[in-house]
Design a protein around this motif. Structure first.
Motif, mmCIF file in Angstrom:
data_model
loop_
_atom_site.group_PDB
_atom_site.id
_atom_site.type_symbol
_atom_site.label_atom_id
_atom_site.label_comp_id
_atom_site.label_asym_id
_atom_site.label_seq_id
_atom_site.Cartn_x
_atom_site.Cartn_y
_atom_site.Cartn_z
ATOM 1 N N GLN A 118 0.657 -1.284 -0.359
ATOM 2 C CA GLN A 118 -0.155 -0.002 -0.212
ATOM 3 C C GLN A 118 0.903 1.114 -0.170
ATOM 4 O OE1 GLN A 118 -2.254 -0.842 3.831
ATOM 5 N NE2 GLN A 118 -3.911 -1.670 2.556
ATOM 6 N N LEU A 157 -2.064 10.868 -1.627
ATOM 7 C CA LEU A 157 -2.767 10.173 -1.438
ATOM 8 C C LEU A 157 -1.874 9.302 -0.042
ATOM 9 C CD1 LEU A 157 -6.143 7.801 -2.834
ATOM 10 C CD2 LEU A 157 -5.919 9.562 -1.766
ATOM 11 N N ASP A 158 -1.882 9.177 1.024
ATOM 12 C CA ASP A 158 -1.141 8.158 1.728
ATOM 13 C C ASP A 158 -1.092 6.544 1.550
ATOM 14 O OD1 ASP A 158 -2.477 8.781 3.956
ATOM 15 O OD2 ASP A 158 -1.602 9.432 5.111
ATOM 16 N N LYS A 159 -0.414 5.955 2.403
ATOM 17 C CA LYS A 159 -0.868 4.512 3.292
ATOM 18 C C LYS A 159 -2.301 4.605 3.332
ATOM 19 C CE LYS A 159 0.293 0.611 5.729
ATOM 20 N NZ LYS A 159 -1.111 1.199 7.090
ATOM 21 N N ILE A 183 -4.940 4.151 1.340
ATOM 22 C CA ILE A 183 -5.220 3.392 0.663
ATOM 23 C C ILE A 183 -5.617 2.150 0.962
ATOM 24 C CG2 ILE A 183 -4.060 1.345 -0.374
ATOM 25 C CD1 ILE A 183 -3.737 5.113 -2.057
ATOM 26 N N ALA A 230 0.843 4.429 -2.628
ATOM 27 C CA ALA A 230 0.581 5.209 -3.051
ATOM 28 C C ALA A 230 1.609 6.352 -3.517
ATOM 29 C CB ALA A 230 0.991 5.918 -0.497
ATOM 30 N N GLN A 278 1.607 9.207 -6.114
ATOM 31 C CA GLN A 278 2.030 10.283 -5.567
ATOM 32 C C GLN A 278 2.764 10.757 -6.656
ATOM 33 O OE1 GLN A 278 4.077 10.447 -1.818
ATOM 34 N NE2 GLN A 278 2.150 10.834 -0.793
#
Length: 88
Positions: free
Chosen positions: A31, A45-47, A50, A35, A39
């Motif tokens: 994940q 979005l970050d982990k 996700i 991410a 990006q």
């Protein structure tokens, strides 16, 4: 009364498919790595985001869906699991 949830109570209908396709990528894609890939394509979005998308806990905007589809090399319809054959 309209509800913003799928029939199974999830906040999106694409999360399970996103996870399935992420896990099928050629290299092992966590994940966090996914991410990072998003990006690079301009989607911040970050982990954790996700994880929430894949579990159905987070809504997905059309802009996010489009970029996720591009990174996974599929159509948005594939992520939405839409059968458009009935339209033809």
């Amino acid at each position: 009364m309209y509800k913003n949830k799928s029939s199974n109570g999830s906040n999106n209908i694409c999360g399970k498919k996103i996870k399935e396709l992420r896990l099928q990528l050629p290299e092992k894609t966590s994940q966090r790595k996914f991410a990072d890939m998003l990006q690079i394509h301009g989607l911040d979005l970050d982990k954790n985001a996700i994880q929430r998308i894949e579990s159905g806990a987070r809504f997905v905007t059309d802009i996010e869906l489009k970029i996720i589809a591009q990174v996974l090399h599929v159509s948005c319809d594939t992520l939405l699991d839409v059968d458009i054959s009935y339209l033809q």
